[in-house]
Design a protein around this motif. Structure first.
Motif, PDB file in Angstrom:
ATOM      1  N   ILE A   1       0.834  -1.201   0.000  1.00 41.73           N
ATOM      2  CA  ILE A   1       0.000   0.000   0.000  1.00 41.73           C
ATOM      3  C   ILE A   1       0.868   1.250   0.000  1.00 41.73           C
ATOM      4  O   ILE A   1       0.540   2.256  -0.647  1.00 41.73           O
ATOM      5  N   SER A   2       1.999   1.211   0.709  1.00 42.85           N
ATOM      6  CA  SER A   2       2.888   2.377   0.803  1.00 42.85           C
ATOM      7  C   SER A   2       3.493   2.762  -0.537  1.00 42.85           C
ATOM      8  O   SER A   2       3.961   3.887  -0.713  1.00 42.85           O
ATOM      9  N   THR A   3       3.482   1.850  -1.506  1.00 39.77           N
ATOM     10  CA  THR A   3       4.062   2.137  -2.829  1.00 39.77           C
ATOM     11  C   THR A   3       3.027   2.657  -3.822  1.00 39.77           C
ATOM     12  O   THR A   3       3.373   2.991  -4.958  1.00 39.77           O
ATOM     13  N   LEU A   4       1.763   2.711  -3.413  1.00 43.53           N
ATOM     14  CA  LEU A   4       0.710   3.152  -4.338  1.00 43.53           C
ATOM     15  C   LEU A   4       0.871   4.622  -4.704  1.00 43.53           C
ATOM     16  O   LEU A   4       1.282   5.442  -3.887  1.00 43.53           O
ATOM     17  N   HIS A   5       0.530   4.940  -5.938  1.00 44.84           N
ATOM     18  CA  HIS A   5       0.522   6.336  -6.392  1.00 44.84           C
ATOM     19  C   HIS A   5      -0.447   6.485  -7.575  1.00 44.84           C
ATOM     20  O   HIS A   5      -0.343   5.731  -8.538  1.00 44.84           O
ATOM     21  N   PRO A   6      -1.421   7.389  -7.474  1.00 46.95           N
ATOM     22  CA  PRO A   6      -1.753   8.253  -6.330  1.00 46.95           C
ATOM     23  C   PRO A   6      -2.423   7.444  -5.226  1.00 46.95           C
ATOM     24  O   PRO A   6      -3.429   6.764  -5.464  1.00 46.95           O
ATOM     25  N   LYS A   7      -1.901   7.563  -4.032  1.00 48.13           N
ATOM     26  CA  LYS A   7      -2.269   6.657  -2.942  1.00 48.13           C
ATOM     27  C   LYS A   7      -3.725   6.794  -2.512  1.00 48.13           C
ATOM     28  O   LYS A   7      -4.432   5.795  -2.341  1.00 48.13           O
ATOM     29  N   ARG A   8      -4.213   8.017  -2.321  1.00 48.77           N
ATOM     30  CA  ARG A   8      -5.555   8.209  -1.774  1.00 48.77           C
ATOM     31  C   ARG A   8      -6.636   7.723  -2.744  1.00 48.77           C
ATOM     32  O   ARG A   8      -7.608   7.096  -2.338  1.00 48.77           O
TER      33      ARG A   8
END
Length: 442
Positions: free
Chosen positions: A255-262
């Motif tokens: 999850i920390s590598t997601l972009h755009p995270k939100r």
């Protein structure tokens, strides 16, 4: 004659249905739905007509029903009519009259479709409706799905008139001398959609006379964009989500590598009923200790070391969701009454909680206590386990199983009804709006 080639071409282009399918037409009696019925009749398609009498406009409602019954008789097609207690339904479900009418008609249309074996339900939305929907979504706040507004087909719902504008429909009705009835509420600016229709869109057309065509192209692009996003989310679900016997596990590291995270996190959690504010609060809380939980109406999400665990809520446990518009919530033999004020205040009353409204994330959850619960009692700066708090208060074991616990959308306890509220949610000098929760015994 109506432009049947354009009509059938639009149906074929968007694969709305096959020539031999049975289609149920939602006909109100207004010019849009009546024109749709004439298109179907002249094209030689198989259809029946469904009409809802919402009982909201007295004589007009009866006039509309009689008109549609005559139309079906002239066209020699099946007719289905129902009467709704719309205002009573709205009051009982604590929703607007418009939302009540929408829920009632779509539920009934689907029941008719299944019972009488129709393949699709046809709705008479047109290009101007699509524009209004997009603008309304933008004003209220929306994601990509709201930007494309009304689609030609979704599940069993089809909209075969989206190739026409309101102006096109007016001209066709006039040229073909087609009779219809006028809903006087369409001329009122009391409703948000009508305000857009009567006041905003005419101004936009002054800037862009081809507004309908421009929005039609925009809607196509937004729909394509949503499709790309859905494909991306499907790939992420395969990579990040692992379904196990006791729930769905998500890797915090991935999850920390997601972009755009939100955006991506919200789309991953949306199928489980989690709202955008809750998903944002979750991302801000990933560094918190294990055991922190978040709730939707159907699921619980718990931070557990390096994973997030999503589990379905056991519906046998007492649990009540509280939306922003709710004013009461029933919980066993107790009722929680809710009101809002801009006047900061406090009473020394254990059956009332005075909460900083801006700190609340809806929907709230009203439930019984759970093992591992903890909160920060009013006047304290440290956390206390709920089990220890009950012991200190000498709460009998049978009684604590019935005490309502008010939980914020981020999983934090706001109030232990009848005992103590949480210090983090108290009213302070900076509080602008206050939510007052009062417990009463039924």
């Amino acid at each position: 004659m109506l432009p049947l080639q354009n009509f059938t071409g639009y149906i074929h282009q968007n694969a709305l249905f096959s020539p031999g399918d049975q289609i149920l037409l939602a006909v109100s009696g207004g010019k849009d739905s009546v024109l749709m019925a004439h298109f179907f009749k002249q094209a030689g398609l198989n259809f029946g007509i469904a009409h809802c009498n919402f009982g909201l406009r007295s004589g007009e409602s009866q006039r509309d029903e009689h008109f549609v019954r005559r139309l079906a008789a002239v066209m020699d097609v099946p007719i289905y009519v129902t009467h709704f207690e719309t205002k009573a339904y709205a009051a009982g479900h604590k929703i607007s009259t418009q939302m009540a009418a929408r829920d009632l008609r779509y539920q009934w249309f689907e029941e008719l479709r299944i019972t009488h074996q129709y393949d699709c339900i046809a709705l008479a939305h047109h290009q101007d409706d699509a524009i209004e929907t997009v603008l309304l979504n933008l004003v209220r706040g929306t994601g990509i799905a709201g930007l494309h507004g009304i689609l030609p087909k979704r599940d069993h719902l089809i909209r075969p008139l989206l190739f026409l504008s309101r102006k096109d429909i007016d001209e066709l009705i006039r040229a073909a001398s087609i009779d219809y009835v006028e809903d006087s509420s369409n001329l009122s600016a009391d409703y948000a959609r009508n305000k857009l229709r009567l006041e905003v869109i005419p101004r936009l057309k002054e800037i862009n006379p081809s507004l309908e065509e421009t929005f039609a192209h925009n809607i196509e692009r937004f729909a394509d964009t949503e499709l790309v996003l859905q494909q991306r989310i499907a790939a992420l679900q395969d990579d990040i989500c692992e379904r196990r016997a006791d729930g769905i596990y998500l890797s915090i590291e991935k999850i920390s590598t997601l972009h755009p995270k939100r955006l991506l996190m919200y789309e991953l959690l949306k199928p489980y009923g989690f709202s955008e504010p809750v998903s944002e609060e979750l991302l801000d809380s990933l560094a918190k200790q294990s055991g922190t939980s978040f709730y939707s109406a159907s699921h619980r999400l718990t931070i557990n070391r390096q994973e997030l665990i999503i589990t379905r809520i056991n519906e046998e446990h007492d649990r009540q969701m509280i939306q922003r518009a709710d004013r009461t919530a029933e919980f066993g033999q107790r009722r929680i009454e809710i009101r809002y004020t801009e006047q900061a205040g406090f009473e020394n009353n254990i059956n009332k909680a005075f909460v900083d409204l801006d700190k609340l994330i809806f929907p709230l959850v009203l439930r019984t206590w759970q093992e591992g619960d903890r909160f920060m009692p009013l006047g304290m700066k440290n956390y206390k386990k709920m089990s220890d708090f009950f012991i200190d208060k000498k709460v009998p074991l049978p009684e604590k199983e019935h005490i309502p616990i008010l939980v914020n959308g981020n999983g934090e306890i706001v109030w232990v009804a009848g005992l103590r509220q949480d210090n983090r949610y108290k009213v302070t000098s900076t509080t602008k709006k206050v939510a007052i929760f009062e417990q009463k015994f039924i």
